[in-house]
Design a protein around this motif. Sequence first.
Motif, PDB file in Angstrom:
ATOM      1  N   SER A   1       0.827  -1.203   0.000  1.00  0.00           N
ATOM      2  CA  SER A   1       0.000   0.000   0.000  1.00  0.00           C
ATOM      3  C   SER A   1       0.861   1.253   0.000  1.00  0.00           C
ATOM      4  CB  SER A   1      -0.910  -0.013   1.231  1.00  0.00           C
ATOM      5  OG  SER A   1      -1.638   1.178   1.334  1.00  0.00           O
TER       6      SER A   1
ATOM      7  N   GLN B   1       2.325   1.931  -3.471  1.00  0.00           N
ATOM      8  CA  GLN B   1       1.324   2.480  -4.391  1.00  0.00           C
ATOM      9  C   GLN B   1       1.119   3.973  -4.160  1.00  0.00           C
ATOM     10  OE1 GLN B   1       1.262  -0.075  -6.694  1.00  0.00           O
ATOM     11  NE2 GLN B   1      -0.896   0.440  -6.927  1.00  0.00           N
TER      12      GLN B   1
ATOM     13  N   PRO C   1      -6.013   3.331  -2.128  1.00  0.00           N
ATOM     14  CA  PRO C   1      -5.367   3.192  -3.436  1.00  0.00           C
ATOM     15  C   PRO C   1      -6.328   2.758  -4.538  1.00  0.00           C
ATOM     16  CG  PRO C   1      -4.033   2.155  -1.730  1.00  0.00           C
ATOM     17  CD  PRO C   1      -5.342   2.509  -1.096  1.00  0.00           C
TER      18      PRO C   1
ATOM     19  N   TRP D   1      -7.012   5.033  -7.753  1.00  0.00           N
ATOM     20  CA  TRP D   1      -6.686   4.402  -9.041  1.00  0.00           C
ATOM     21  C   TRP D   1      -7.857   4.502 -10.003  1.00  0.00           C
ATOM     22  CZ3 TRP D   1      -7.995  -0.487 -11.454  1.00  0.00           C
ATOM     23  CH2 TRP D   1      -7.123  -0.880 -12.474  1.00  0.00           C
TER      24      TRP D   1
END
Length: 272
Positions: free
Chosen positions: A123, A126, A169, A173
């Motif tokens: 995580s 990212q 995330p 995204w």
Amino acid sequence: MPFDITLFLELALLGLCSGFLAGLLGIGGGMVMVPFITLLLSSREVNPELAVKMAIATSMATIVFTSVSSVRAHHQRGAVRWDIVKSFAPGIVAGAAIASFGVFAILKGSSLALLFALFVGFSATQMFLDKKPAASRQLPGPIGLIGAGGVIGFLSGLVGAGGGFISVPLMTWCNVAIHNAVATSAALGFPIALANALGYAFSGAQLSNLPPYSLGYIWLPGLIVIAGCSVTTAPMGASAAHRLPVKRLKRIFASVLYLLAAYMLYRGLFSH
């Protein structure tokens, strides 16, 4: 394990810090609480394997209270995407039940510590890379969100976090603005925490080597003190989240997670 003033102050400080980070980062505070509760319990002669499990369960139980305080502050700013929360919720509850009622009790504490480190590190990476999503990318439909919720609920149940390490995330995204993603993740923390806490209490009820004042895997003194302190600082963190620039918020998120992943990696590899 005596409950003295030193332990009370340590838990209170942890609660104040984790509550602020819960509001700031939308991670429910679990990413901060699990390593430190593990350390506190281990230093007081709780078996290292059991200490990891109790830290995960106690952390998750506190998120039931922290998430309410945090999400109220985010909701007042109109940042929570309640349509996303409703779509995720059924899968979250199902995934959490599978994890906390069954799989959690079977896995060793060292395995859970390594799993915690792995997913927190992923995580953090990212977030730190801050990759820009394709402009046309959107969240999946209802079935996809239920499936994603199941994964979030299940993994959260194994590592004691509110799901922000996956949901934030995922949402960014899919072109959900970072502040909306953080706020929505805070709202998702409540069903994740409630379903998992019930499972931890049930699955650990028959253990004989628990510290005093434990409800299954949940350590009640830690829950009461941390939750009582964290609810006071969660709104402050939520307020700060709306003042920070997007990139700085992501870098703060990543830096905190890297440090905690490293500690839990050490626990998983060398504490037996």
